[in-house]
Scaffold this motif. Sequence first.
Motif, PDB file in Angstrom:
ATOM      1  N   ILE A 154      -6.169   6.208  10.173  1.00  0.00           N
ATOM      2  CA  ILE A 154      -5.265   5.327   9.437  1.00  0.00           C
ATOM      3  C   ILE A 154      -4.794   4.255  10.403  1.00  0.00           C
ATOM      4  N   ASP A 191      -5.194   1.884   0.591  1.00  0.00           N
ATOM      5  CA  ASP A 191      -4.613   2.529  -0.593  1.00  0.00           C
ATOM      6  C   ASP A 191      -5.059   3.977  -0.739  1.00  0.00           C
ATOM      7  N   PHE A 192      -5.365   4.646   0.374  1.00  0.00           N
ATOM      8  CA  PHE A 192      -5.845   6.033   0.294  1.00  0.00           C
ATOM      9  C   PHE A 192      -4.807   6.901  -0.419  1.00  0.00           C
ATOM     10  N   ALA A 193      -5.321   7.864  -1.162  1.00  0.00           N
ATOM     11  CA  ALA A 193      -4.446   8.765  -1.903  1.00  0.00           C
ATOM     12  C   ALA A 193      -4.395  10.160  -1.297  1.00  0.00           C
ATOM     13  N   LEU A 210       3.201   2.346   4.443  1.00  0.00           N
ATOM     14  CA  LEU A 210       2.684   3.519   3.760  1.00  0.00           C
ATOM     15  C   LEU A 210       3.610   3.889   2.610  1.00  0.00           C
ATOM     16  N   THR A 211       3.022   4.285   1.487  1.00  0.00           N
ATOM     17  CA  THR A 211       3.806   4.685   0.323  1.00  0.00           C
ATOM     18  C   THR A 211       4.363   6.088   0.539  1.00  0.00           C
ATOM     19  N   SER A 213       3.851   8.635  -1.311  1.00  0.00           N
ATOM     20  CA  SER A 213       2.808   9.636  -1.545  1.00  0.00           C
ATOM     21  C   SER A 213       1.874   9.738  -0.342  1.00  0.00           C
ATOM     22  N   GLN A 214       1.617   8.617   0.336  1.00  0.00           N
ATOM     23  CA  GLN A 214       0.784   8.670   1.530  1.00  0.00           C
ATOM     24  C   GLN A 214       1.498   9.394   2.662  1.00  0.00           C
ATOM     25  N   ALA A 217       1.215  13.008   1.982  1.00  0.00           N
ATOM     26  CA  ALA A 217      -0.112  13.540   2.315  1.00  0.00           C
ATOM     27  C   ALA A 217      -0.241  13.766   3.814  1.00  0.00           C
TER      28      ALA A 217
END
Length: 328
Positions: A154, A191-193, A210-211, A213-214, A217
């Motif tokens: 990342i 935009d990896f999930a 980073l969101t 949800s990221q 993760a």
Amino acid sequence: WFRSWRLDLTENQLYSISRGTQQTLDDLTEPVQLTLYYSRDAARTVPQLQVYATRVREMLQTFQARSHGRVRFTEVNVTPFTEAEDRANEAGVQAVPPYEGADPIYFGLVGANAIDDTRTIPLFDPQREAFLEYELTRLIYELENPERTQVALITSLPIDPAGSPMAGAGSQSVFAAEMGRLLEVTKLAPDFAAIPEDTDVLAIIHPGALTSSQLYAIDQFILRRGRAFIALDPASMQAAMSSTGFDPFNPIAPPPTASTLEPLLGAWGVTMAPTVVLDLEGALPVSVQDPNTGQTGQAPQPLFFQIPPERLDREDLMTAWLRRGINF
């Protein structure tokens, strides 16, 4: 029995191997065959190369003596139009003519493990003598561990190990090429999930925004696997130089000049100080313009500094051989 003993009386301990190399040799579970392809006759016209060949040969003999019989070393004298030359070419050893019209010189190493996996050092360059032990140990390590570590990357920086086969085109390409050589790296999209299930190590190098949800993760991966390499920067100069503004034909957000993993860092009990490394004592001179007179002169820049040779760690493999200091 005495062949396994070595006494190194050289000034710089040229024939002593590091603890990391010894550990690599001790951990070998299968025999490793090392074959040195060297053109003895053609190299007689290059005294410097002959001296370095002796150094390489004796280092390989040291590896063999310290490996408890697991490393087997042989040398092949390569002459033109022979089976030895054919084998060297097939293995990827590079031929270099010392001058136009001369017979080519082969000076490389081929390693093979018990299942016939091979690794090659195409050419031993005397200019890279400082990396000799590292390159030999890396080759043996790769033969012992043929399945490469799976790394998920990342990053917001232009680091692409899969697309950087050529080392030497810049600092990033050297770093990326080394990653690509030793590791199986998958660069995740912005935009990896999720993080791939087969990931062994997560590498986070100056990430972008980073969101939630990221971040979740990432947190779950580290809780589950516990293996991550994280490099954050409060003031990335490369990112600042790359930030040229919005381009409608290439609408990709520029990398941020500062990176963080909050709130994860706080949850893990880790703090990154929002400062940069400065060294006024070793500051390098840079050209500056006097705001009053407009004249150009020299001034120390503590962001760019030199560590002189006497302040380098002589016990660490990465710095033990450096004789001219390092500029940061």
